[in-house]
Design an enzyme around this catalytic site. Structure first.
Site, short mmCIF file in Angstrom:
data_model
loop_
_atom_site.label_atom_id
_atom_site.label_comp_id
_atom_site.label_asym_id
_atom_site.label_seq_id
_atom_site.Cartn_x
_atom_site.Cartn_y
_atom_site.Cartn_z
N GLU A 39 -59.04 34.57 -58.14
CA GLU A 39 -59.21 33.43 -58.98
C GLU A 39 -60.02 33.55 -60.34
OE1 GLU A 39 -61.52 28.89 -58.42
OE2 GLU A 39 -60.86 30.26 -56.58
N HIS B 93 -69.71 27.42 -55.79
CA HIS B 93 -68.30 27.43 -55.54
C HIS B 93 -67.75 28.30 -54.52
CE1 HIS B 93 -64.47 29.49 -56.77
NE2 HIS B 93 -64.03 28.21 -57.21
N GLU C 80 -68.10 26.18 -51.50
CA GLU C 80 -67.05 24.91 -51.58
C GLU C 80 -65.72 25.66 -50.84
OE1 GLU C 80 -63.43 24.13 -54.22
OE2 GLU C 80 -65.32 24.07 -55.34
N HIS C 81 -65.41 26.98 -51.28
CA HIS C 81 -64.26 27.36 -50.61
C HIS C 81 -64.44 27.68 -49.17
CE1 HIS C 81 -61.49 29.50 -53.79
NE2 HIS C 81 -62.38 28.67 -54.45
#
Length: 429
Positions: free
Chosen positions: A140, A65, A68-69
């Site tokens: 997040e 993840h 991905e950012h």
């Protein structure tokens, strides 16, 4: 290009594997104005333990993840701004097993396609940018931790698969994210973000040969060095005794979830999709709004419109979740567990309901065929042969009542359970 025809629906899928290993799938939709492209990477949150040559690598939870950012953050520009300037809508998401980057547009398709390929295949990582990203992802994670639905989902999966990569949130924890270093990001990218571990699916208003020529030219201008063989490691052997887990959160009503871990063997490819569709039908037979069991639970005020179920069949694992808001969490669990325990026998008497439910599902699929988003989300290019929404309809058409009975028994007879209640544990009903 190889052509796979779906004559019943007047559709076709064109398939080509480039010299660098990238699989390209193009489904032209001449009557559409919009074009959608999804670049998928066969790499997700569970892929943090792997063998690279003779070296065993274990990376922090949340790294897929995090990567991905970082793909959107370049040296002197932001990728989202590039897409915005061309009028395209773009997004990305990480799952347990995949990372997908996508856009949809009604104009400047070639320009957007090049942006997609280039930003995913041209990394820019620095130690400073990695450290800065941690604060963003920490926010997040805090948001997820304050979301009762998210907590119900991941607490249940955590309980089903303890001490495994599945026991962690896809985003990781603040602690594991803070362990990520530049070298971890670079290694993850070099290991998994390779053309032979990617697939590109395009559907919409496109000329297939022209589009493939653009992609081929783009890929020929890039090079990837060789690397040792990669072997993923996913240990799911540990299975804890059944338990009821309570999580204190401020919610207007308790949220309750039952997790069912599949411990039977599931085939891959088309047979795996058959397994998934059969169990989806089974859950609908008992827990859709048309089911007698659902109707009884609803009128007894054990469940309401928030109730839902889902079944996930992924690389190396499969599970089902049933949950919703309820004022009576203990009774919710006891009543639904009783239904589930009886399903292997009762399902044998549901042949008439099966025929009706099958027709309803076929209708849902036909409706989805007019949605590029649905067509794209249903596509899977990592199962050896491509499986499309049209293949799903064919499998559903061929599915028999006996198939559903057998697959249901295979799943439930070996399954294990976990239960999670989110709310004030002192006021359980």
């Amino acid at each position: 290009m190889q052509t796979i025809n779906y004559p019943i629906y007047g559709e076709k899928l064109l398939v080509s594997q480039l010299n660098n290993g990238l699989m390209v799938y193009i489904q032209p939709k001449p009557g559409f104005n919009k074009t959608t492209a999804v670049l998928g990477v066969n790499y997700g949150s569970i892929d943090r333990s792997f063998q690279l040559g003779n070296q065993t690598i274990i990376q922090p939870a949340g790294i897929a993840h995090f990567l991905e950012h970082k793909m959107f953050d370049k040296k002197d520009y932001d990728v989202f701004e590039l897409f915005n300037q061309t009028g395209a809508a773009s997004n990305a998401y990480t799952s347990f097993t995949n990372t997908n980057y996508l856009f949809s547009t009604t104009e400047a398709f070639k320009e957007n396609l090049m942006i997609l390929l280039d930003f995913v295949q041209t990394p820019y990582f620095t130690a400073a940018k990695v450290e800065r990203e941690k604060g963003i992802i920490d926010q997040e994670i805090n948001m997820y931790q304050n979301n009762p639905d998210n907590q119900a989902y991941f607490k249940t999966v955590n309980a089903l698969y303890p001490a495994s990569p599945l026991s962690s949130d896809i985003a990781g924890t603040i602690s594991t994210v803070n362990q990520i270093r530049l070298k971890d990001i670079e290694l993850a990218y070099q290991t998994f973000y390779r053309p032979d571990n990617m697939s590109l699916f395009i559907t919409g208003k496109v000329d297939p040969q022209e589009t493939l020529d653009w992609i081929s030219e783009n890929q020929q201008a890039k090079s990837w060095g060789s690397q040792p063989s990669v072997s993923r490691q996913l240990d799911l052997s540990q299975d804890q005794p059944e338990n009821r887990h309570f999580v204190n959160m401020t919610v207007s009503r308790p949220k309750t979830m039952i997790g069912i871990r599949g411990n039977d063997s599931v085939p891959t490819g088309r047979l795996g999709l058959k397994y998934e569709i059969a169990l989806s039908l089974m859950f609908d037979l008992f827990f859709s709004e048309n089911a007698d069991e659902y109707d009884k639970l609803y009128h007894d005020e054990i469940i309401d419109d928030s109730f839902s179920w889902e079944f996930e069949n992924e690389r190396g694992f499969h599970f089902a979740l049933l949950g919703g808001d309820t004022d009576h969490p203990d009774e919710f669990i006891n009543r639904i567990r009783t239904i589930i325990e009886q399903i292997p026998e009762i399902v044998k008497r549901k042949s008439t309901d099966f025929a009706l439910q099958k027709k309803e599902q076929l209708g849902n699929y036909i409706q989805m065929m007019d949605s590029q988003e649905a067509i794209s989300s249903q596509f899977d290019g990592f199962l050896g042969s491509p499986l499309t929404i049209y293949d799903e309809v064919a499998i559903l058409n061929e599915l028999t009542f006996q198939d559903v009975v057998q697959i249901t028994q295979s799943f439930l007879n070996k399954a294990s359970f976990q239960e999670v209640i989110i709310g004030n544990t002192k006021s359980r009903g």
